[in-house]
Design a protein around this motif. Structure first.
Motif, PDB file in Angstrom:
ATOM      1  N   GLY A 143       1.386  -1.172   0.182  1.00  0.00           N
ATOM      2  CA  GLY A 143       0.046   0.451  -0.174  1.00  0.00           C
ATOM      3  C   GLY A 143       0.551   1.052  -0.138  1.00  0.00           C
ATOM      4  O   GLY A 143       0.542   2.644  -0.814  1.00  0.00           O
ATOM      5  N   HIS A 144       2.265   0.788   1.111  1.00  0.00           N
ATOM      6  CA  HIS A 144       2.790   2.472   0.963  1.00  0.00           C
ATOM      7  C   HIS A 144       4.185   2.651  -0.272  1.00  0.00           C
ATOM      8  O   HIS A 144       3.984   3.629  -0.841  1.00  0.00           O
ATOM      9  CB  HIS A 144       3.408   2.299   1.948  1.00  0.00           C
ATOM     10  CG  HIS A 144       2.942   2.322   3.340  1.00  0.00           C
ATOM     11  ND1 HIS A 144       3.234   1.798   4.346  1.00  0.00           N
ATOM     12  CD2 HIS A 144       1.312   2.938   3.598  1.00  0.00           C
ATOM     13  CE1 HIS A 144       2.200   2.303   5.208  1.00  0.00           C
ATOM     14  NE2 HIS A 144       1.296   2.604   4.556  1.00  0.00           N
ATOM     15  N   ALA A 145       4.678   1.645  -0.542  1.00  0.00           N
ATOM     16  CA  ALA A 145       5.560   1.412  -2.081  1.00  0.00           C
ATOM     17  C   ALA A 145       4.729   1.730  -3.100  1.00  0.00           C
ATOM     18  O   ALA A 145       5.347   1.580  -4.285  1.00  0.00           O
ATOM     19  CB  ALA A 145       6.019   0.376  -1.129  1.00  0.00           C
ATOM     20  N   ASN A 146       3.821   0.950  -3.631  1.00  0.00           N
ATOM     21  CA  ASN A 146       3.076   0.279  -5.031  1.00  0.00           C
ATOM     22  C   ASN A 146       3.940   0.080  -5.875  1.00  0.00           C
ATOM     23  O   ASN A 146       4.597   0.338  -6.806  1.00  0.00           O
ATOM     24  CB  ASN A 146       2.905   2.115  -5.577  1.00  0.00           C
ATOM     25  CG  ASN A 146       1.794   2.308  -6.686  1.00  0.00           C
ATOM     26  OD1 ASN A 146       1.279   1.167  -6.625  1.00  0.00           O
ATOM     27  ND2 ASN A 146       1.960   3.054  -7.508  1.00  0.00           N
ATOM     28  N   PRO A 147       4.869  -1.107  -5.330  1.00  0.00           N
ATOM     29  CA  PRO A 147       5.327  -2.241  -6.438  1.00  0.00           C
ATOM     30  C   PRO A 147       5.049  -2.298  -7.641  1.00  0.00           C
ATOM     31  O   PRO A 147       3.499  -2.425  -7.368  1.00  0.00           O
ATOM     32  CB  PRO A 147       6.139  -2.791  -4.824  1.00  0.00           C
ATOM     33  CG  PRO A 147       5.532  -3.030  -3.925  1.00  0.00           C
ATOM     34  CD  PRO A 147       3.708  -1.891  -3.898  1.00  0.00           C
ATOM     35  N   VAL A 148       5.788  -2.515  -8.338  1.00  0.00           N
ATOM     36  CA  VAL A 148       5.173  -3.135  -9.285  1.00  0.00           C
ATOM     37  C   VAL A 148       5.471  -4.715  -9.109  1.00  0.00           C
ATOM     38  O   VAL A 148       4.543  -5.738  -9.839  1.00  0.00           O
ATOM     39  CB  VAL A 148       6.665  -2.979 -10.457  1.00  0.00           C
ATOM     40  CG1 VAL A 148       5.796  -1.480 -10.682  1.00  0.00           C
ATOM     41  CG2 VAL A 148       7.712  -2.981 -10.636  1.00  0.00           C
ATOM     42  N   ALA A 149       6.337  -4.854  -8.543  1.00  0.00           N
ATOM     43  CA  ALA A 149       6.578  -6.492  -8.404  1.00  0.00           C
ATOM     44  C   ALA A 149       6.882  -6.948  -6.382  1.00  0.00           C
ATOM     45  O   ALA A 149       7.475  -6.166  -6.393  1.00  0.00           O
ATOM     46  CB  ALA A 149       7.884  -7.225  -9.134  1.00  0.00           C
ATOM     47  N   ALA A 150       6.560  -7.986  -6.384  1.00  0.00           N
ATOM     48  CA  ALA A 150       7.273  -9.360  -5.294  1.00  0.00           C
ATOM     49  C   ALA A 150       7.233  -9.916  -4.991  1.00  0.00           C
ATOM     50  O   ALA A 150       6.863 -10.879  -6.173  1.00  0.00           O
ATOM     51  CB  ALA A 150       5.967  -8.929  -3.935  1.00  0.00           C
ATOM     52  N   TYR A 151       8.780 -10.426  -5.068  1.00  0.00           N
ATOM     53  CA  TYR A 151       9.105 -11.838  -4.756  1.00  0.00           C
ATOM     54  C   TYR A 151       8.924 -12.267  -3.883  1.00  0.00           C
ATOM     55  O   TYR A 151       9.429 -12.030  -2.394  1.00  0.00           O
ATOM     56  CB  TYR A 151      10.678 -11.932  -5.193  1.00  0.00           C
ATOM     57  CG  TYR A 151      11.219 -13.380  -4.923  1.00  0.00           C
ATOM     58  CD1 TYR A 151      10.789 -14.248  -5.689  1.00  0.00           C
ATOM     59  CD2 TYR A 151      12.193 -13.260  -3.885  1.00  0.00           C
ATOM     60  CE1 TYR A 151      11.542 -15.121  -5.592  1.00  0.00           C
ATOM     61  CE2 TYR A 151      13.204 -14.747  -3.536  1.00  0.00           C
ATOM     62  CZ  TYR A 151      12.692 -15.047  -4.317  1.00  0.00           C
ATOM     63  OH  TYR A 151      13.075 -16.747  -4.647  1.00  0.00           O
ATOM     64  N   LEU A 152       8.302 -12.975  -3.600  1.00  0.00           N
ATOM     65  CA  LEU A 152       7.697 -14.121  -2.335  1.00  0.00           C
ATOM     66  C   LEU A 152       8.342 -16.028  -2.071  1.00  0.00           C
ATOM     67  O   LEU A 152       8.577 -16.264  -3.126  1.00  0.00           O
ATOM     68  CB  LEU A 152       6.298 -13.949  -1.410  1.00  0.00           C
ATOM     69  CG  LEU A 152       5.829 -13.071  -1.842  1.00  0.00           C
ATOM     70  CD1 LEU A 152       4.184 -12.276  -1.494  1.00  0.00           C
ATOM     71  CD2 LEU A 152       6.651 -11.986  -0.316  1.00  0.00           C
ATOM     72  N   MET A 153       8.618 -16.550  -0.634  1.00  0.00           N
ATOM     73  CA  MET A 153       8.763 -17.687  -1.133  1.00  0.00           C
ATOM     74  C   MET A 153       7.357 -17.924  -0.011  1.00  0.00           C
ATOM     75  O   MET A 153       7.425 -17.969   0.877  1.00  0.00           O
ATOM     76  CB  MET A 153      10.013 -17.936  -0.840  1.00  0.00           C
ATOM     77  CG  MET A 153      11.139 -18.232  -1.803  1.00  0.00           C
ATOM     78  SD  MET A 153      12.672 -18.323  -1.201  1.00  0.00           S
ATOM     79  CE  MET A 153      12.704 -16.885  -0.295  1.00  0.00           C
ATOM     80  N   PRO A 154       6.340 -18.757  -0.130  1.00  0.00           N
ATOM     81  CA  PRO A 154       5.395 -19.232   0.142  1.00  0.00           C
ATOM     82  C   PRO A 154       5.227 -19.754   1.211  1.00  0.00           C
ATOM     83  O   PRO A 154       5.178 -20.244   2.473  1.00  0.00           O
ATOM     84  CB  PRO A 154       4.180 -18.557  -0.254  1.00  0.00           C
ATOM     85  CG  PRO A 154       4.380 -19.206  -1.741  1.00  0.00           C
ATOM     86  CD  PRO A 154       5.793 -18.820  -2.185  1.00  0.00           C
ATOM     87  N   ASP A 155       6.523 -21.034   0.851  1.00  0.00           N
ATOM     88  CA  ASP A 155       6.883 -22.198   1.607  1.00  0.00           C
ATOM     89  C   ASP A 155       7.975 -22.544   1.343  1.00  0.00           C
ATOM     90  O   ASP A 155       8.653 -22.715   0.568  1.00  0.00           O
ATOM     91  CB  ASP A 155       5.541 -23.558   0.824  1.00  0.00           C
ATOM     92  CG  ASP A 155       4.458 -23.504   0.347  1.00  0.00           C
ATOM     93  OD1 ASP A 155       3.911 -23.798   0.977  1.00  0.00           O
ATOM     94  OD2 ASP A 155       4.554 -22.432  -1.492  1.00  0.00           O
ATOM     95  N   PHE A 156       8.160 -22.924   2.801  1.00  0.00           N
ATOM     96  CA  PHE A 156       9.673 -23.517   3.349  1.00  0.00           C
ATOM     97  C   PHE A 156      10.499 -22.278   2.574  1.00  0.00           C
ATOM     98  O   PHE A 156      11.122 -22.826   2.091  1.00  0.00           O
ATOM     99  CB  PHE A 156       9.836 -25.064   2.742  1.00  0.00           C
ATOM    100  CG  PHE A 156       8.742 -25.930   3.278  1.00  0.00           C
ATOM    101  CD1 PHE A 156       8.262 -26.251   4.806  1.00  0.00           C
ATOM    102  CD2 PHE A 156       7.909 -26.315   2.621  1.00  0.00           C
ATOM    103  CE1 PHE A 156       7.666 -27.124   4.852  1.00  0.00           C
ATOM    104  CE2 PHE A 156       6.968 -27.495   2.644  1.00  0.00           C
ATOM    105  CZ  PHE A 156       6.650 -27.578   4.030  1.00  0.00           C
ATOM    106  N   HIS A 157      10.426 -20.982   3.521  1.00  0.00           N
ATOM    107  CA  HIS A 157      11.017 -20.604   3.362  1.00  0.00           C
ATOM    108  C   HIS A 157      12.482 -20.234   2.949  1.00  0.00           C
ATOM    109  O   HIS A 157      12.955 -20.928   4.065  1.00  0.00           O
ATOM    110  CB  HIS A 157      10.990 -19.470   3.410  1.00  0.00           C
ATOM    111  CG  HIS A 157      11.598 -17.974   2.906  1.00  0.00           C
ATOM    112  ND1 HIS A 157      12.582 -17.382   3.753  1.00  0.00           N
ATOM    113  CD2 HIS A 157      11.267 -16.794   2.623  1.00  0.00           C
ATOM    114  CE1 HIS A 157      13.355 -16.123   3.742  1.00  0.00           C
ATOM    115  NE2 HIS A 157      12.225 -15.680   3.303  1.00  0.00           N
ATOM    116  N   ASN A 158      13.427 -20.506   2.184  1.00  0.00           N
ATOM    117  CA  ASN A 158      14.906 -20.268   2.181  1.00  0.00           C
ATOM    118  C   ASN A 158      15.944 -18.186   2.564  1.00  0.00           C
ATOM    119  O   ASN A 158      15.321 -18.001   1.940  1.00  0.00           O
ATOM    120  CB  ASN A 158      15.076 -20.619   1.323  1.00  0.00           C
ATOM    121  CG  ASN A 158      17.148 -20.965   0.997  1.00  0.00           C
ATOM    122  OD1 ASN A 158      17.212 -20.576   1.853  1.00  0.00           O
ATOM    123  ND2 ASN A 158      17.333 -20.959  -0.610  1.00  0.00           N
TER     124      ASN A 158
END
Length: 480
Positions: A240-255
């Motif tokens: 909401g604050h940064a208005n990013p074009v992309a987000a990189y996530l690891m939703p399962d068993f994050h490394n």
């Protein structure tokens, strides 16, 4: 063109390097050496001039000169007339890392060995090759049978997928780089978790992204609140604050933390991303490496719009360089345009191997589950005996655990471990701007003998740090 590191950028990477309390020039040299060994200063990078770095760090030029001289004697720097001091690795060409000596234990890679029956499957796949030999062999999107197998796997896991939504890549890292170039423009903001997979934030930065970090931590909360973060809430606020074009996530068993987002968190994050028009890139490289999580979670895109990245690098073997992207058709077409200047496709034989392996994925995961369970349980026991003061989160899947050391000494420990025959990545390798000196990523993928050797080396290295002053607990917040 040769990359140049400014004095300000090096100061940020160095972090609280003076915490060692030893000779200033040797301490500085050791910290720069680790940054080169860890890859945070890439080989071939020109370091700042001695005068500039001395002024930035508030040191005498004599101190920086002595540090650079020691690094040259260790063959970590080379001096070129008119070009200053350039990072290098001993005994290697300027751009290639040296393979570790045979007597080193390499704990810097969290990866399982190859499947025992991989060679058999490869021989079987050769029988499928003649059907493709009449074609030119350049395949930028993936052979039909592999794309269909990937789509079927997603459908089985609860995410209906059509083969036309799949592009086959040269592993997950290649997929992340392609997506970064397709989605991110120079100066755009991109959200990443912190800590995170280093090569992902490097790919986003290479595409010109300005990174916005959101804290993540293991599900296992320690006695000092270790792990107690509201990641989903922070992600929603960041979007909401940064208005990013992309987000990189690891939703399962994050490394490296091993954390998984539950169903409610997935829905909240994707709903926020959709409102902002943020493209969520979900890295599923470790998603199916479940040991005993006990949750029935679908791929992230089953909860809302998301682009999925997967590979067989962790489930099958890192030497099989095949990954994929699952996205809507317009993005797949954009990716094809982005890909063509860089490479002409994924090798056909490796695709045939993976197509056969995906049909046996349930068997593969059963085998990996038992290997990871044994590796995790053994590592936890050994660390509990050797380091009762460390916080070792109990992970329920994935490839690593994110250990809390209790003091900002991760880089010192990683350097000391090398002198004891162990290569391990310091915590700041998984963050940006020198963060995470209190943490160490340790893999759960290794057999008992290798793990024993690693813990023994860590014990010796930790003992050597006992003679070095450690900052008071009050300064830790400034480090992490």
């Amino acid at each position: 063109m040769e990359a140049t590191l400014s004095a300000r950028a090096l100061e940020t990477l160095l972090g609280d390097w003076r915490a060692d309390g030893g000779s200033a020039y040797r301490t500085l040299a050791d910290r720069i050496r680790l940054l080169i060994l860890d890859g945070r200063i890439p080989v071939g990078t020109r370091l700042p001039a001695e005068r500039d770095l001395a002024a930035r760090l508030g040191l005498s030029r004599t101190t920086v000169t002595a540090a650079y001289r020691e690094l040259r004697e260790q063959r970590m720097l080379r001096s070129l007339r008119g070009s200053g001091s350039v990072a290098r690795l001993p005994g290697a060409p300027a751009v290639l890392p040296v393979p570790p000596a045979a007597d080193y234990v390499d704990f810097s890679k969290a990866a399982l060995p190859a499947l025992p029956w991989l060679a058999e499957v490869a021989r079987e796949a050769v029988e499928d090759l003649p059907a493709h030999l009449g074609d030119p062999g350049f395949d930028p999107i993936g052979i039909p049978q592999l794309r269909a197998a990937i789509a079927d796997r997603y459908t089985t896991r609860g995410l209906p997928t059509d083969p036309e939504q799949v592009m086959v890549t040269l592993g997950a890292q290649h997929a992340i780089a392609l997506l970064s170039r397709a989605v991110v423009g120079r100066g755009d903001r991109a959200v990443i978790e912190a800590p995170t997979y280093p090569h992902a934030y490097e790919a986003l930065r290479a595409a010109g992204a300005r990174l916005v970090t959101v804290a993540t931590a293991p599900d296992d909360v320690g006695p000092d609140g270790f792990g107690a973060v509201d990641e989903a809430g922070d992600l929603v606020r960041a979007m909401g604050h940064a208005n990013p074009v992309a987000a990189y996530l690891m939703p399962d068993f994050h490394n490296p933390t091993g954390r998984s987002l539950d169903a409610e968190a997935r829905e909240r994050v994707l709903d926020a991303a959709a409102r902002q028009g943020t493209v969520v890139i979900a890295d599923e490289t470790t998603a199916e490496l479940d040991i005993d999580r006990g949750l029935d979670l679908k791929p992230l895109a089953a909860y809302g719009p998301a682009v999925m990245v997967g590979s067989v690098g962790k489930t099958v073997w890192g030497g099989v360089r095949v990954g994929w992207i699952r996205a809507d058709r317009p993005l797949i077409r954009r990716l094809l345009a982005v890909r063509s200047p860089g490479d002409l496709g994924t090798p056909i034989l490796e695709q045939l191997i993976v197509a056969r392996l995906l049909a046996r994925m349930d068997d593969i995961l059963d085998e990996r589950r038992e290997q990871l369970r044994a590796g995790r349980d053994h590592l936890e026991r050994r660390l509990a005996d050797a380091f009762p003061g460390w916080h070792v989160p109990h992970v329920d899947g994935g490839i690593a655990t994110w250990v809390g050391l209790g003091a900002p000494v991760s880089s010192q420990l990683a350097l000391a471990a090398r002198t004891q025959g162990l290569i391990v990545a310091a915590g700041p390798r998984f963050g940006i701007d020198g963060a995470f000196e209190r943490f160490l990523r340790l893999p759960i993928c290794y057999d008992a003998e290798t793990t024993d050797a690693a813990v023994q080396a860590l014990t010796r290295a930790w003992g050597s740090l006992a003679r070095t002053p450690v900052p008071e607990q009050s300064v830790l917040a400034a480090v992490v």
